[in-house]
Design an enzyme around this catalytic site. Sequence first.
Site, PDB file in Angstrom:
ATOM      1  N   ARG A  61       1.168  -1.151  -0.312  1.00 37.31           N
ATOM      2  CA  ARG A  61      -0.322  -0.077  -0.070  1.00 37.31           C
ATOM      3  C   ARG A  61       0.810   1.638  -0.237  1.00 37.31           C
ATOM      4  NH1 ARG A  61      -2.803   1.895   4.836  1.00 37.31           N
ATOM      5  NH2 ARG A  61      -4.554   3.110   3.972  1.00 37.31           N
ATOM      6  N   HIS A  65       0.540   4.104  -3.144  1.00 41.56           N
ATOM      7  CA  HIS A  65       0.546   5.633  -2.284  1.00 41.56           C
ATOM      8  C   HIS A  65       1.470   6.937  -3.112  1.00 41.56           C
ATOM      9  CE1 HIS A  65      -2.616   4.667   0.909  1.00 41.56           C
ATOM     10  NE2 HIS A  65      -3.239   4.364  -0.424  1.00 41.56           N
ATOM     11  N   ASN A  93      -2.408   8.430   4.626  1.00 41.35           N
ATOM     12  CA  ASN A  93      -1.313   7.888   5.065  1.00 41.35           C
ATOM     13  C   ASN A  93      -1.083   7.679   6.227  1.00 41.35           C
ATOM     14  OD1 ASN A  93      -0.007   7.772   2.790  1.00 41.35           O
ATOM     15  ND2 ASN A  93       0.327   9.300   1.762  1.00 41.35           N
ATOM     16  N   HIS A 191      -6.544  -5.613  -2.321  1.00 45.33           N
ATOM     17  CA  HIS A 191      -7.314  -6.036  -0.971  1.00 45.33           C
ATOM     18  C   HIS A 191      -7.560  -7.108  -0.421  1.00 45.33           C
ATOM     19  CE1 HIS A 191      -9.225  -1.199  -1.623  1.00 45.33           C
ATOM     20  NE2 HIS A 191      -7.996  -1.533  -1.544  1.00 45.33           N
TER      21      HIS A 191
END
Length: 326
Positions: A61, A65, A93, A191
């Site tokens: 992740r 990001h 974040n 996910h």
Amino acid sequence: MRRMSFIGSMIWLSFGLLCCVKADLQLGFYDKSCPKAEQTISDFVKEHIPHAPTLASPLLRMHFHDCFVRGCDGSVLINSTSNNQAEKAATPNLTLRGFDFIDRVKSLVEKECPGVVSCADILALVARDAVGVIGGPFWRVPTGRRDGTISNSTEALNNIPAPTFNFSALQTSFANKGLSVADLIWLSGAHTIGISHCSSFSSRLYNFTGKGGQDPSLDSFYAANLKKNKCKSPNDNTSIAEMDPGSFRTFDLGYYKNVLKRRGLFQSDAALITNAASKSAILNIVNSPPEVFFQVFAASMEKMGRIEVLTGSAGEIRKHCAVVNG
């Protein structure tokens, strides 16, 4: 045959926009300047992730990001200062973890080859290797990224896709980064591992319309279970829930199967079956061998890792990933 032909076309689509994503990277970029770099990184990940397998998801992740804000330049790793709120301070974040892991890898690589290997490359390689350790897919990581010197919390908030996005907003967010609908579908498959804090989806359970009530697109049995066992109040900001219940530590097709059952945790998950082409792709992938998902996910990950990269003399090679060079 027809199903596999369709999946094959989706693999092609995942590669199809590489022309639109900056690609001045190469496999084995450090073969001469720091020949042990990638092995050093891989060895560290293989030693430590088995003892902390749940760290694979936040590291993946973190890479995602990073790439969605100023490209894959390691800017998500920079600390805030008295004069600047960095990306780390942005709401999307705040729940990231694994920064210390990246710092430890950087320290080892710096001992091997001071000032040579970028934090952006380290993050990209660690994310790939961590997913591999837990049994996920392998993808190529061309290297040669350089580190950015700007990290802004507002830019992170404005660029990272939110869990509340509908399909149109998701499509626009990905298209802005040169990523296709196919990439949106397959990258959402991340996910299949990891957890989320209740604050990211509790409005679907308690106040979807702004006047109370539950998201009608959410399976009622699943919602009741979340309320009873995971997020017991609308103000719960600390409890967590698995994004892929039953196999949240395993990289598999469980996430897509849940989405089709209206049991995607986020509105952005549920959005994937509001578009006919997206739903069709998901139906095809769950009826295909798992390795097909691994292939399309890998293709989209390699493509994402090329977004707006800094190469050549652009940016810098940070000595410490959390601090811009003085």
